[in-house]
Design a protein around this motif. Sequence first.
Motif, PDB file in Angstrom:
ATOM      1  N   ALA A 143      -0.681  -2.630   9.307  1.00  0.00           N
ATOM      2  CA  ALA A 143      -1.972  -3.253   8.695  1.00  0.00           C
ATOM      3  C   ALA A 143      -2.470  -2.146   7.780  1.00  0.00           C
ATOM      4  O   ALA A 143      -3.054  -2.501   7.170  1.00  0.00           O
ATOM      5  N   LEU A 144      -1.938  -0.931   8.287  1.00  0.00           N
ATOM      6  CA  LEU A 144      -2.711   0.076   7.564  1.00  0.00           C
ATOM      7  C   LEU A 144      -1.642   0.607   6.541  1.00  0.00           C
ATOM      8  O   LEU A 144      -2.571   0.608   5.350  1.00  0.00           O
ATOM      9  N   ARG A 145      -0.577  -0.424   6.511  1.00  0.00           N
ATOM     10  CA  ARG A 145       0.884   0.033   5.583  1.00  0.00           C
ATOM     11  C   ARG A 145      -0.246  -1.276   4.067  1.00  0.00           C
ATOM     12  O   ARG A 145      -0.045  -0.807   2.657  1.00  0.00           O
ATOM     13  N   ASN A 146      -0.448  -2.047   5.064  1.00  0.00           N
ATOM     14  CA  ASN A 146      -0.954  -3.285   3.697  1.00  0.00           C
ATOM     15  C   ASN A 146      -2.224  -3.215   3.624  1.00  0.00           C
ATOM     16  O   ASN A 146      -2.172  -3.548   1.783  1.00  0.00           O
ATOM     17  N   PHE A 147      -3.125  -2.589   4.577  1.00  0.00           N
ATOM     18  CA  PHE A 147      -3.985  -1.786   3.252  1.00  0.00           C
ATOM     19  C   PHE A 147      -3.939  -0.572   2.318  1.00  0.00           C
ATOM     20  O   PHE A 147      -4.432  -0.939   1.219  1.00  0.00           O
ATOM     21  N   LEU A 148      -3.031   0.409   2.347  1.00  0.00           N
ATOM     22  CA  LEU A 148      -3.433   0.683   1.666  1.00  0.00           C
ATOM     23  C   LEU A 148      -1.872   0.799  -0.016  1.00  0.00           C
ATOM     24  O   LEU A 148      -2.237   1.175  -0.562  1.00  0.00           O
ATOM     25  N   LEU A 149      -1.321  -0.865   0.508  1.00  0.00           N
ATOM     26  CA  LEU A 149      -0.708  -1.817  -0.444  1.00  0.00           C
ATOM     27  C   LEU A 149      -1.493  -2.012  -1.252  1.00  0.00           C
ATOM     28  O   LEU A 149      -1.415  -1.969  -2.858  1.00  0.00           O
ATOM     29  N   ALA A 150      -2.111  -2.853  -0.683  1.00  0.00           N
ATOM     30  CA  ALA A 150      -3.847  -3.526  -1.629  1.00  0.00           C
ATOM     31  C   ALA A 150      -4.844  -2.611  -2.767  1.00  0.00           C
ATOM     32  O   ALA A 150      -5.426  -3.136  -3.779  1.00  0.00           O
ATOM     33  N   ALA A 151      -4.633  -1.698  -1.471  1.00  0.00           N
ATOM     34  CA  ALA A 151      -5.614  -0.579  -2.687  1.00  0.00           C
ATOM     35  C   ALA A 151      -4.906  -0.128  -3.570  1.00  0.00           C
ATOM     36  O   ALA A 151      -5.130   0.913  -4.191  1.00  0.00           O
ATOM     37  N   LYS A 152      -2.867  -0.203  -3.666  1.00  0.00           N
ATOM     38  CA  LYS A 152      -2.950   0.901  -4.605  1.00  0.00           C
ATOM     39  C   LYS A 152      -3.102   2.091  -4.057  1.00  0.00           C
ATOM     40  O   LYS A 152      -2.933   2.848  -5.200  1.00  0.00           O
ATOM     41  N   LEU A 153      -2.870   3.279  -3.154  1.00  0.00           N
ATOM     42  CA  LEU A 153      -2.821   3.708  -2.538  1.00  0.00           C
ATOM     43  C   LEU A 153      -1.239   4.142  -2.211  1.00  0.00           C
ATOM     44  O   LEU A 153      -1.362   5.828  -2.231  1.00  0.00           O
ATOM     45  N   LEU A 154      -0.534   3.843  -1.768  1.00  0.00           N
ATOM     46  CA  LEU A 154       0.674   3.601  -1.226  1.00  0.00           C
ATOM     47  C   LEU A 154       2.296   4.024  -2.239  1.00  0.00           C
ATOM     48  O   LEU A 154       2.039   2.076  -2.072  1.00  0.00           O
ATOM     49  N   ASP A 155       2.678   4.537  -2.529  1.00  0.00           N
ATOM     50  CA  ASP A 155       3.720   4.168  -3.026  1.00  0.00           C
ATOM     51  C   ASP A 155       4.466   3.830  -2.836  1.00  0.00           C
ATOM     52  O   ASP A 155       5.668   3.733  -1.016  1.00  0.00           O
ATOM     53  N   PRO A 156       4.954   1.485  -2.695  1.00  0.00           N
ATOM     54  CA  PRO A 156       5.355   0.634  -2.295  1.00  0.00           C
ATOM     55  C   PRO A 156       6.904   1.325  -1.481  1.00  0.00           C
ATOM     56  O   PRO A 156       7.798   0.779  -0.491  1.00  0.00           O
ATOM     57  N   ASN A 157       7.858   2.440  -2.256  1.00  0.00           N
ATOM     58  CA  ASN A 157       8.664   2.679  -1.968  1.00  0.00           C
ATOM     59  C   ASN A 157       9.474   4.673  -0.700  1.00  0.00           C
ATOM     60  O   ASN A 157      10.161   4.150  -0.707  1.00  0.00           O
ATOM     61  N   SER A 158       8.078   4.347  -0.289  1.00  0.00           N
ATOM     62  CA  SER A 158       7.603   5.890   0.679  1.00  0.00           C
ATOM     63  C   SER A 158       7.065   4.835   2.228  1.00  0.00           C
ATOM     64  O   SER A 158       6.905   3.643   2.453  1.00  0.00           O
ATOM     65  N   PRO A 159       8.506   4.993   2.420  1.00  0.00           N
ATOM     66  CA  PRO A 159       8.173   4.761   4.500  1.00  0.00           C
ATOM     67  C   PRO A 159       6.769   4.922   4.777  1.00  0.00           C
ATOM     68  O   PRO A 159       6.736   5.877   4.413  1.00  0.00           O
ATOM     69  N   MET A 160       5.757   4.609   5.950  1.00  0.00           N
ATOM     70  CA  MET A 160       5.295   5.448   6.487  1.00  0.00           C
ATOM     71  C   MET A 160       4.946   6.725   7.128  1.00  0.00           C
ATOM     72  O   MET A 160       4.420   7.708   7.060  1.00  0.00           O
ATOM     73  N   SER A 161       6.621   7.149   7.205  1.00  0.00           N
ATOM     74  CA  SER A 161       7.025   8.440   7.667  1.00  0.00           C
ATOM     75  C   SER A 161       6.822   9.294   7.120  1.00  0.00           C
ATOM     76  O   SER A 161       7.088  10.732   7.540  1.00  0.00           O
TER      77      SER A 161
END
Length: 527
Positions: free
Chosen positions: A187-205
């Motif tokens: 869920a956290l990853r999806n929040f970050l992706l929706a907000a365009k804060l996280l590189d989609p190619n990077s893992p949460m680790s």
Amino acid sequence: MFCLLLRTHSSFAERLGSRGKRSTNIPYIRRLGKYHSNDKRTVMSAFTTSVPSFRKSTMNTNLPSRTKIISGSTISTTTTTSSSSSFIPSITSPSSSFLYHDYPNRRQRLEFPRLYSSQQPQQSTKTTTTTTTSSSSSPNELLSLSDPATYTLPDPSIQGGSIQYASTIPKGQRIVTFGDVHGDIDALRNFLLAAKLLDPNSPMSSPKWIGGNTIVVQCGDILDRGNEELGCLAALASLARQAHDHGGQFHILYGNHESLNAVGLFQYANAGGNVEIDSNLGKALDRERGGPMWRLQFAGNQPSRWMAFQPGGMLSKPLLIHLNVCVLIGRTVFVHAGLTGEHLREYGGIEGMNAQAREWMLLQKEDDMDKAGKEKGDKGQFESVKEVIEYAQNKARRQSSTMPPCLGGGIGATSPVWMRDYSTPADMPPKNVKAQQMIDDCLNELGNGVQRMVMGHTPQSRINSALGGKAWRIDVGASKGVLSGTPEVLEIIHGGAKNGEQDLVNILTMSGESIPAKDRETLEPFF
């Protein structure tokens, strides 16, 4: 059969929201088996109490005024090099242990891990086990969940502070916010992706920040209900450090579940989350303290979790002292559950509440007792089960009695981390007829052109606003431990409206939509 009963002190229960009359059913000791350092026996001890009847009711109940640990096992004692009668309970029976929380109207049963076992806990399937970290983040760093430095947050004072008035925010500044995570790293990853804060190619680790100078506010409740609490905290801390390096900001707020964990109330913790914490931070604490004897002082109540999140605990300095109760950025005030004018006047305003929380978490050390008492707890130098229980109870009372009111409360309480006056019922205008008056009073008290309040805490089916667009409810119950809701984030572009004077407010979805604020207003019904 080994039975323990922990009864929370009445003032402790009242501070955490128990509104019922004080019970006269005081627990009493029937028989107490004595421990000896060279002894191995099945201990026959029982702490019993009268348990009130429980009626079927709704979830609108108070926090527990009693906590009971029920466990049946053979306990062996191990001699240590200490001259005192220290012992390590080693539970050899395969029987289960459970934590019962007694509510006025219902009973809830949750798995309760054993005090200490020679068997190593199984790793959670999603636990991140990697190498090293440092206080500054690079996009390629691997997050080590057993290293406290992994959870280091930038100090709010170097991120613009907890109050940043509209006059100090440049036009066009992007601000995004999202709600409760509850230990669900997907869920956290999806929040970050929706907000365009996280590189989609990077893992949460090894998360990579792509948000530039975006200001982010996460509105609390990262803990409980999920199996990847440390994974979520580590990823958020890493992104916060990266955001600071890129000219952005990342603020994390206290939720009511952070408050509960700080004082040893773990009734909402998942078994998988307990395993994650014990297999990472617990092992680190064992190494740091030369063995597992320190665990005894917590009387079987999640030693690793309690030691990590308590005031003065393992994560207090790197992480918890940098959380805020509320922040004001531009024309928006952010808080976990809600804010009133009365809160501002009684608790010293936004900066006063944040300072109180920080001082409590930093200064109320775990060793806020005499030196001999601390050494006794760290070395597990207890003579009996009764002494262990009393020690843990005193720790809980001490921590809760010093908790600032802005973090206290319980179900039905009115503190900034517990109130629901602006957010219930979900997806509808608030049922509290005074809600509009309350929020108007709060925004007027804040002044400086503040127009809206953003809050989490109460799950909605989607992000929506109420009370004339002044109350934004952003908790969508995204965690699998809540509703498995669809993640959405709120985006505010400061001064982004066509006239250049008002903010542009949108809801960002997983599908890439940008929904105008007016499409998510909840309107008062017409009669």
